[in-house]
Each structure stands twice: as C-alpha cells, then as structure tokens.
Design a protein around this motif. Structure first.
Motif, short mmCIF file in Angstrom:
data_model
loop_
_atom_site.label_atom_id
_atom_site.label_comp_id
_atom_site.label_asym_id
_atom_site.label_seq_id
_atom_site.Cartn_x
_atom_site.Cartn_y
_atom_site.Cartn_z
N CYS A 33 0.80 -1.22 0.00
CA CYS A 33 0.00 0.00 0.00
C CYS A 33 0.84 1.27 0.00
CB CYS A 33 -0.94 0.01 1.20
SG CYS A 33 -0.10 -0.01 2.80
N SER A 34 2.18 1.09 -0.08
CA SER A 34 3.12 2.23 -0.15
C SER A 34 3.07 3.13 1.09
CB SER A 34 2.86 3.06 -1.42
OG SER A 34 2.98 2.27 -2.58
N SER A 35 2.74 2.57 2.23
CA SER A 35 2.68 3.35 3.48
C SER A 35 4.00 3.24 4.23
CB SER A 35 1.55 2.83 4.37
OG SER A 35 0.29 2.99 3.73
N THR A 36 4.38 4.34 4.88
CA THR A 36 5.58 4.34 5.74
C THR A 36 5.14 4.17 7.19
OG1 THR A 36 6.76 5.79 4.20
CG2 THR A 36 7.60 5.65 6.45
N ILE A 37 5.73 3.21 7.88
CA ILE A 37 5.30 2.85 9.24
C ILE A 37 6.48 3.03 10.19
CG2 ILE A 37 4.23 1.06 10.64
CD1 ILE A 37 3.71 -0.37 7.85
N LEU A 51 -1.42 -3.65 9.57
CA LEU A 51 -2.10 -4.69 8.80
C LEU A 51 -3.61 -4.67 9.02
CD1 LEU A 51 0.33 -7.74 9.26
CD2 LEU A 51 0.27 -6.05 7.43
N ASP A 52 -4.06 -4.16 10.17
CA ASP A 52 -5.50 -4.13 10.48
C ASP A 52 -6.20 -2.90 9.91
OD1 ASP A 52 -5.28 -6.51 11.81
OD2 ASP A 52 -4.87 -5.56 13.76
N THR A 53 -5.43 -1.97 9.32
CA THR A 53 -6.07 -0.77 8.77
C THR A 53 -6.83 -1.10 7.50
OG1 THR A 53 -4.10 -0.19 7.49
CG2 THR A 53 -4.25 0.70 9.73
N ASN A 54 -7.89 -0.33 7.22
CA ASN A 54 -8.70 -0.55 6.01
C ASN A 54 -7.88 -0.34 4.74
OD1 ASN A 54 -11.01 -1.14 7.49
ND2 ASN A 54 -11.61 1.03 7.64
N LYS A 55 -6.98 0.64 4.78
CA LYS A 55 -6.16 0.92 3.60
C LYS A 55 -5.34 -0.30 3.19
CE LYS A 55 -2.46 3.91 1.89
NZ LYS A 55 -1.53 5.02 2.20
N HIS A 56 -4.68 -0.90 4.17
CA HIS A 56 -3.82 -2.05 3.85
C HIS A 56 -4.67 -3.25 3.40
CE1 HIS A 56 -0.28 -4.64 4.06
NE2 HIS A 56 -1.11 -5.57 4.55
N LYS A 57 -5.80 -3.48 4.10
CA LYS A 57 -6.66 -4.61 3.73
C LYS A 57 -7.16 -4.50 2.30
CE LYS A 57 -8.31 -5.72 8.40
NZ LYS A 57 -9.48 -5.78 9.29
N LYS A 58 -7.51 -3.26 1.90
CA LYS A 58 -8.00 -3.04 0.55
C LYS A 58 -6.92 -3.37 -0.48
CE LYS A 58 -9.91 0.52 -2.48
NZ LYS A 58 -10.31 1.95 -2.58
N ASP A 60 -4.33 -5.25 -0.01
CA ASP A 60 -4.00 -6.67 0.09
C ASP A 60 -4.97 -7.52 -0.74
OD1 ASP A 60 -2.55 -8.87 1.01
OD2 ASP A 60 -3.98 -9.21 2.65
N GLN A 61 -6.26 -7.15 -0.72
CA GLN A 61 -7.26 -7.86 -1.53
C GLN A 61 -6.99 -7.67 -3.02
OE1 GLN A 61 -11.01 -6.35 -0.14
NE2 GLN A 61 -10.93 -7.50 1.80
N ASN A 62 -6.65 -6.44 -3.39
CA ASN A 62 -6.33 -6.17 -4.80
C ASN A 62 -5.12 -6.97 -5.26
OD1 ASN A 62 -8.44 -4.35 -4.94
ND2 ASN A 62 -7.16 -2.56 -4.53
N GLN A 63 -4.15 -7.05 -4.41
CA GLN A 63 -2.93 -7.79 -4.74
C GLN A 63 -3.23 -9.27 -4.93
OE1 GLN A 63 -0.11 -6.37 -5.31
NE2 GLN A 63 1.33 -8.08 -5.41
N ALA A 64 -4.10 -9.81 -4.08
CA ALA A 64 -4.43 -11.23 -4.15
C ALA A 64 -5.19 -11.58 -5.43
CB ALA A 64 -5.25 -11.64 -2.94
N SER A 65 -5.98 -10.63 -5.93
CA SER A 65 -6.79 -10.88 -7.13
C SER A 65 -6.04 -10.55 -8.42
CB SER A 65 -8.08 -10.07 -7.08
OG SER A 65 -7.80 -8.67 -7.04
N THR A 66 -4.82 -10.03 -8.33
CA THR A 66 -4.04 -9.65 -9.51
C THR A 66 -2.96 -10.69 -9.76
OG1 THR A 66 -4.39 -7.31 -9.02
CG2 THR A 66 -2.60 -7.86 -10.55
N SER A 67 -2.90 -11.20 -10.99
CA SER A 67 -1.90 -12.21 -11.33
C SER A 67 -0.52 -11.57 -11.41
CB SER A 67 -2.24 -12.86 -12.68
OG SER A 67 -3.49 -13.49 -12.63
N LYS A 68 0.46 -12.30 -10.93
CA LYS A 68 1.84 -11.82 -11.04
C LYS A 68 2.32 -11.93 -12.47
CE LYS A 68 3.13 -12.98 -6.29
NZ LYS A 68 4.08 -13.71 -5.44
#
Length: 344
Positions: A33-37, A51-58, A60-68
């Motif tokens: 998600c390109s966030s600095t922590i 990891l529990d933030t909505n931004k990261h979850k969103k 993460d879902q996009n990444q899982a549905s995108t083929s490498k």
C-alpha cells in the motif's frame, strides 16, 4: 533517559517479506500500500496495527486478485523441451528427405527405446503435426532469416523451373546473391508454389508478385532459367511472349538474362562428340544394361575388380532425357576401366 527505539531487523524481514527498510532504521515501507510505518515504539505490534487498517486490507485484496507477471511466462521445463524435440524431428525429416509417413512409426519407436525419458513419452510429432510445423514454423523462420541476410545485399538474381509432383505443377523460386561476409555466392529457396500452367504470363506474374511481397523488386538485376522458348523465346531471344521479356516489361527496366550454362555446355559437348566413330551414350547404356539385372555377370565383374585391386562400385544408369546423368556414368566406367577391359 530516552527509551531505546525498535529497529527493522532480519527476523522482521523474514516474517513480513512485503516490507522493506525505510529512511531510518526504525521505519519500514509497506510495498503493498506504499505506506511508511514507524516501529520505534512497539516493533512488530506497530506492523500488526498497520495490517489491520482498512487501507492495507484493501490493497491486500487487490494484490491477491491480480496475477503476477511471471505467470504470463512459461518456464523452460519439460514442456518447452518437448516442443523443441518435436521441431527438431520435423527439421531432421525434411533435412534428410525422409517421408513424413516415417514419423508415424518413429515417434512410437522412440517411446519404446527411450522409455525412461519424459520428453520421448510426451512428444507427438506424427505426419500431420510435422507438416504443420514445417509449413507454419520452419518455413516462415527460413524466409525471415533470408530477408535478414538480404538487408545489406544490393543485388540479386532470380531463377525458376517447373516440376510435376503427381497432378500438381510446382514452381520453386530461387534467389542467388553474393555475400562477401558470409562465404561468397549464396543460393536460397525463396518460395515453392503451385501453378495451374507453364505459360509465360503465369510464371512472370508469379515472380513479380513474390518479389513485391518480399520487397526485392528493386534488387533484382537478373533472371536465370532453362533455355526453352517459354523462358527466353529461343536462342536469339526474340519476341515478347516469354518470361524474360515480360519480366523486363513489368519491372520497367532491363535485366540480365542467364540461360542454363550446364545445358549449353552439354549441348556443345554432345555436338562435338558427333565426330567420334562411336556413340558414347550408346556405349554407356549398353555396358549398364549388360550388368544391371544379371547376378552372374555382376559377380564375375567383382572378381575382376578384386584381381585388379579396384574397389567395385555399381555401374550407373544414364537416361537421354536426364542428360546430367551422363558424366557420373562415364566417370564410374573409367573407375572400373581395367576390370571391364579384362571382363570383355
């Protein structure tokens, strides 16, 4: 006294492979998600909160549905090797002038001989598939290579001659050129096409269309062919109803006409031999016919070869309509001259 800050170490990197080091040792960057922590206070707990933030979850879902991207490329495993083996078998077949029918047996035989090979087990290259490979893969590749070689060639000559294959009339179109960087004179097959007839119109139209198709029209400076009237209109090359004249008209410039030099030399030698008191062709044919189907005579000739310490070779057949066969036949008789002289 200030509290010691937590830092991003190898253990955290192994646990969270999607994170990378930030600007400071206590900062990490989430590649999803390109966030600095900042993990300065609570270390891994800071990462878990992210990891529990909505931004990261969103993300993460996009990444899982995108083929490498690597899923779009095949690895060079056994499947690639099987395809390579099939292409090699097809090339081997045409290179040695084998019939495609032989592949129906060869591929099954390979499975038995190389039973422990997964490549031999999976390879299927029978006549139908081999024909498709030659027509759709090897032939275009060969043409592409010729076009690449011709990029730096200024001039070419083109030649052709028809040949019957059953009821199909084939016209091989060849080009010849001089390539100084690759060994001198080169002769390549440009295309082999079928034509309905052997008229000068059909042949000249086809040649011009193939030159245009391969962008070779401006490079063509000569036409070579048999010395028949269809190609050159006779020995004086008169008239306009021949391939040579029509090529000059369609290309709108003069080109060099080259007849078959081997045929011209053969006719000259044939005419010169008329002054001999014997017929050379007749002698060659009679000697061949004397031994061709007679085992006893052939065995006797072999004995004379052994006595003369000459290695026996089969006498060659000569046909008047296949005039190029005369020289090899004469050469074979000269090789066996001593045994033949003793025999007769």
């Amino acid at each position: 006294m200030p509290k010691r800050k937590c830092i991003f170490n190898d253990e955290l990197q192994k646990k969270y492979p999607f994170l990378r080091s930030g600007k400071y040792s206590w900062e990490v960057v989430c590649t999803l998600c390109s966030s600095t922590i900042s993990i300065a206070n609570k270390g891994s707990h800071d990462i878990q909160e992210h990891l529990d933030t909505n931004k990261h979850k969103k993300w993460d879902q996009n990444q899982a549905s995108t083929s490498k991207i690597d899923t779009f490329f095949k690895k060079c495993g056994d499947d690639y090797k099987v395809r390579a083996a099939e292409g090699t078998m097809a090339y081997h077949t045409i290179n040695h002038h084998f019939s495609f029918l032989s592949l129906d047996c060869t591929m099954d035989l390979n499975k038995l001989i190389f039973s422990d090979s997964s490549i031999a087990k999976d390879a299927t290259c029978n006549r139908t598939k081999a024909t498709a490979i030659v027509k759709n893969v090897l032939s275009p590749l060969s043409t592409l290579q010729i076009m690449k070689d011709l990029e730096n060639i200024a001039f070419i000559s083109i030649s052709c001659d028809t040949s019957n294959y059953g009821a199909t009339k084939l016209l091989p179109i060849l080009i010849q050129y001089f390539d100084e960087s690759n060994g001198g004179i080169k002769t390549k097959i440009l295309e082999i096409v079928s034509i309905p007839n052997e008229t000068s119109d059909s042949i000249s139209d086809l040649i011009v269309s193939k030159l245009d198709h391969h962008n070779l029209t401006l490079k063509c400076v000569a036409f070579s062919g048999d010395n028949c009237n269809t190609n050159f209109g006779g020995k004086d090359r008169l008239g306009k109803n021949n391939v040579y004249a029509k090529l000059k008209h369609k290309l709108q410039r003069d080109i060099v006409g080259i007849g078959c030099p081997a045929h011209i030399i053969n006719n000259a030698v044939h005419k010169g031999c008329d002054i001999f008191s014997v017929d050379i062709e007749s002698i060659v044919m009679k000697i061949h016919n004397h031994f061709s189907v007679f085992t006893v005579r052939t065995e006797a000739l072999k004995d004379f070869c052994e006595q003369s310490e000459v290695e026996y070779s089969k006498l060659l057949y000569h046909s008047k309509t296949r005039w190029l066969s005369l020289y090899p036949a004469i050469e074979r008789i000269l090789k066996l001259y001593e045994p033949l002289k003793h025999y007769f």
